[in-house]
Design a protein around this motif. Sequence first.
Motif, mmCIF file in Angstrom:
data_model
loop_
_atom_site.group_PDB
_atom_site.id
_atom_site.type_symbol
_atom_site.label_atom_id
_atom_site.label_comp_id
_atom_site.label_asym_id
_atom_site.label_seq_id
_atom_site.Cartn_x
_atom_site.Cartn_y
_atom_site.Cartn_z
ATOM 1 N N GLU A 153 0.805 -1.233 0.000
ATOM 2 C CA GLU A 153 0.000 0.000 0.000
ATOM 3 C C GLU A 153 0.839 1.284 0.000
ATOM 4 N N LYS A 154 1.806 1.373 0.928
ATOM 5 C CA LYS A 154 2.553 2.643 1.037
ATOM 6 C C LYS A 154 3.325 2.909 -0.252
ATOM 7 N N GLN A 155 3.929 1.854 -0.806
ATOM 8 C CA GLN A 155 4.723 2.011 -2.028
ATOM 9 C C GLN A 155 3.849 2.448 -3.206
ATOM 10 N N ILE A 187 -2.700 16.427 5.055
ATOM 11 C CA ILE A 187 -3.599 16.440 6.222
ATOM 12 C C ILE A 187 -3.841 15.010 6.702
ATOM 13 N N GLY A 188 -3.398 14.723 7.914
ATOM 14 C CA GLY A 188 -3.446 13.349 8.433
ATOM 15 C C GLY A 188 -2.264 12.583 7.869
ATOM 16 N N ALA A 189 -1.071 13.121 8.148
ATOM 17 C CA ALA A 189 0.148 12.639 7.481
ATOM 18 C C ALA A 189 0.591 11.255 7.981
ATOM 19 N N GLY A 190 0.129 10.871 9.179
ATOM 20 C CA GLY A 190 0.448 9.529 9.682
ATOM 21 C C GLY A 190 1.823 9.444 10.321
ATOM 22 N N LEU A 243 5.663 6.832 7.130
ATOM 23 C CA LEU A 243 5.979 5.849 6.087
ATOM 24 C C LEU A 243 5.667 6.391 4.694
ATOM 25 N N LEU A 244 4.550 7.088 4.581
ATOM 26 C CA LEU A 244 4.199 7.696 3.300
ATOM 27 C C LEU A 244 4.655 9.155 3.261
ATOM 28 N N SER A 245 4.471 9.869 4.371
ATOM 29 C CA SER A 245 4.694 11.323 4.351
ATOM 30 C C SER A 245 6.159 11.710 4.214
ATOM 31 N N ALA A 263 2.900 19.091 7.221
ATOM 32 C CA ALA A 263 2.059 17.979 7.691
ATOM 33 C C ALA A 263 1.113 18.475 8.768
ATOM 34 N N ILE A 264 -0.117 17.968 8.752
ATOM 35 C CA ILE A 264 -1.058 18.166 9.861
ATOM 36 C C ILE A 264 -1.300 16.780 10.447
ATOM 37 N N GLU A 265 -1.110 16.631 11.737
ATOM 38 C CA GLU A 265 -1.284 15.310 12.331
ATOM 39 C C GLU A 265 -1.816 15.452 13.759
ATOM 40 N N SER A 266 -2.898 14.720 14.045
ATOM 41 C CA SER A 266 -3.535 14.847 15.361
ATOM 42 C C SER A 266 -2.893 13.932 16.405
ATOM 43 N N ASN A 267 -2.211 12.892 15.945
ATOM 44 C CA ASN A 267 -1.615 11.936 16.881
ATOM 45 C C ASN A 267 -0.247 12.452 17.353
ATOM 46 N N LYS A 268 -0.152 12.652 18.670
ATOM 47 C CA LYS A 268 1.053 13.273 19.238
ATOM 48 C C LYS A 268 2.329 12.490 18.893
ATOM 49 N N GLY A 269 2.235 11.155 19.069
ATOM 50 C CA GLY A 269 3.408 10.305 18.796
ATOM 51 C C GLY A 269 3.850 10.415 17.338
ATOM 52 N N PHE A 270 2.875 10.415 16.429
ATOM 53 C CA PHE A 270 3.209 10.518 14.998
ATOM 54 C C PHE A 270 3.799 11.896 14.687
ATOM 55 N N ALA A 271 3.188 12.946 15.292
ATOM 56 C CA ALA A 271 3.683 14.305 15.038
ATOM 57 C C ALA A 271 5.152 14.411 15.484
ATOM 58 N N GLU A 294 0.642 20.053 14.913
ATOM 59 C CA GLU A 294 -0.037 18.983 15.639
ATOM 60 C C GLU A 294 -1.420 19.471 16.038
ATOM 61 N N GLY A 295 -2.454 18.791 15.568
ATOM 62 C CA GLY A 295 -3.813 19.201 15.907
ATOM 63 C C GLY A 295 -4.821 18.491 15.028
ATOM 64 N N VAL A 296 -6.078 18.698 15.369
ATOM 65 C CA VAL A 296 -7.168 18.046 14.627
ATOM 66 C C VAL A 296 -7.673 19.015 13.559
ATOM 67 N N PHE A 297 -7.550 18.616 12.305
ATOM 68 C CA PHE A 297 -8.080 19.400 11.203
ATOM 69 C C PHE A 297 -9.602 19.268 11.202
ATOM 70 N N PRO A 298 -10.396 20.312 10.890
ATOM 71 C CA PRO A 298 -9.991 21.614 10.369
ATOM 72 C C PRO A 298 -9.382 22.550 11.415
ATOM 73 N N ALA A 312 -5.464 14.592 1.478
ATOM 74 C CA ALA A 312 -6.013 13.897 2.650
ATOM 75 C C ALA A 312 -6.066 12.417 2.277
ATOM 76 N N SER A 313 -5.027 11.687 2.656
ATOM 77 C CA SER A 313 -4.956 10.270 2.296
ATOM 78 C C SER A 313 -5.414 9.431 3.480
ATOM 79 N N HIS A 314 -6.582 8.852 3.354
ATOM 80 C CA HIS A 314 -7.173 8.014 4.393
ATOM 81 C C HIS A 314 -7.283 8.739 5.729
ATOM 82 N N SER A 315 -7.637 10.003 5.663
ATOM 83 C CA SER A 315 -7.818 10.754 6.908
ATOM 84 C C SER A 315 -9.188 11.425 6.956
ATOM 85 N N ILE A 316 -10.041 11.123 5.971
ATOM 86 C CA ILE A 316 -11.346 11.783 5.946
ATOM 87 C C ILE A 316 -12.429 10.779 6.342
HETATM 88 C C1 SAM Z 1 -4.957 5.888 8.209
HETATM 89 S S1 SAM Z 1 -3.744 7.072 8.622
HETATM 90 C C2 SAM Z 1 -3.155 7.542 7.015
HETATM 91 C C3 SAM Z 1 -1.753 8.068 7.024
HETATM 92 C C4 SAM Z 1 -1.220 8.491 5.666
HETATM 93 N N1 SAM Z 1 -1.887 9.686 5.185
HETATM 94 C C5 SAM Z 1 -1.371 7.378 4.664
HETATM 95 O O1 SAM Z 1 -2.225 7.459 3.774
HETATM 96 O O2 SAM Z 1 -0.628 6.388 4.772
HETATM 97 C C6 SAM Z 1 -4.702 8.487 9.082
HETATM 98 C C7 SAM Z 1 -3.900 9.527 9.839
HETATM 99 O O3 SAM Z 1 -4.614 10.737 9.853
HETATM 100 C C8 SAM Z 1 -4.628 11.285 11.165
HETATM 101 N N2 SAM Z 1 -5.871 12.058 11.230
HETATM 102 C C9 SAM Z 1 -7.133 11.579 11.069
HETATM 103 N N3 SAM Z 1 -8.036 12.578 11.140
HETATM 104 C C10 SAM Z 1 -7.322 13.715 11.339
HETATM 105 C C11 SAM Z 1 -7.693 15.085 11.500
HETATM 106 N N4 SAM Z 1 -8.968 15.469 11.460
HETATM 107 N N5 SAM Z 1 -6.702 15.994 11.695
HETATM 108 C C12 SAM Z 1 -5.402 15.611 11.738
HETATM 109 N N6 SAM Z 1 -5.000 14.326 11.609
HETATM 110 C C13 SAM Z 1 -5.947 13.393 11.410
HETATM 111 C C14 SAM Z 1 -4.548 10.089 12.091
HETATM 112 O O4 SAM Z 1 -3.989 10.438 13.342
HETATM 113 C C15 SAM Z 1 -3.645 9.153 11.291
HETATM 114 O O5 SAM Z 1 -2.293 9.360 11.599
#
Ligand code: SAM
Length: 241
Positions: free
Chosen positions: A18-20, A41-44, A47-49, A61-69, A81-85, A97-101
């Motif tokens: 998937e990541k590749q 947005i939701g950079a994870g 691995l991808l970002s 990068a926007i990332e809500s998860n502290k450890g990932f940020a 670091e924060g929750v979008f929007p 927004a890759s798998h973050s919506i």
């Molecule tokens: C499934 S992962 C996808 C990571 C990467 N974008 C990818 O496609 O491999 C989703 C990531 O988005 C972050 N995330 C989800 N909703 C978010 C939001 N509203 N604001 C910021 N980060 C968010 C999660 O913490 C998680 O790290």
Amino acid sequence: MIDNYKNDFEKFLAHTDEKQILLEEISKEIEKYGAKSLLDIGAGNGLLSVPLSKKVENYLAIESNKGFATKLREAKLEVIEGVFPLEIPGAFDMALASHSISYEKDSFEPFIKEAWKSVKSRGVLLIITYRGQEDDWTRLMKDLGESHEDHNRIGFNQIIELLASLGKVKTRKVITRVKTDNLEDMIQALSFVASDGKPEKKEKFLENHLRLGKILSEKYQDKNGYFFPFQHFFIITEKSG
Ligand SMILES: C[S@@+](CC[C@H](N)C(=O)[O-])C[C@H]1O[C@@H](n2cnc3c(N)ncnc32)[C@H](O)[C@@H]1O
């Protein structure tokens, strides 16, 4: 026995391309649109970002998860670091927004509207999501008596409708695969997807172990072992000048 989520995630990661594939396909869009700046947005976890950030001159990068940020910062990426929007400084050639919506309207509507504000004129918003319509995963879940397909389809159609009100929308499918030598590894990798981070969902998925094994052996086995395809939708919305 219920293994923990982290082990299942690692099993999934070890066996998916998937990541590749996502990196290759997003890179094609960056090249196609000549994007020099990227809002992810939701950079994870990086691995991808991290490889994506190297494809552009300006990356945020926007990332809500502290450890990932923290991980992303350690990799020298610029991170909010924060929750979008949330309010983003400047505008970008591409917002991703890759798998973050989410498929929930209350959630995706403000997300998309704010992301759109961050896209420069003649730039693009790229949303990547699973399961817009029936695919191998939704068929498997249906066979096992669990289906959220209609709910997902409604959410997907609403997302497309909203995007079409903003700009010109194009969609295309990208297929990635989980591949394993044996059935148990495949079941563990898939249980990560089924669980969605919730142990009770994983437990329910594994209750169907025998039936699952039968389906996978009949439909998703070849001379190299087991394979399972996942369908991603690339939804590209172009902003006019
Ligand atoms: C499934 S992962 C996808 C990571 C990467 N974008 C990818 O496609 O491999 C989703 C990531 O988005 C972050 N995330 C989800 N909703 C978010 C939001 N509203 N604001 C910021 N980060 C968010 C999660 O913490 C998680 O790290």
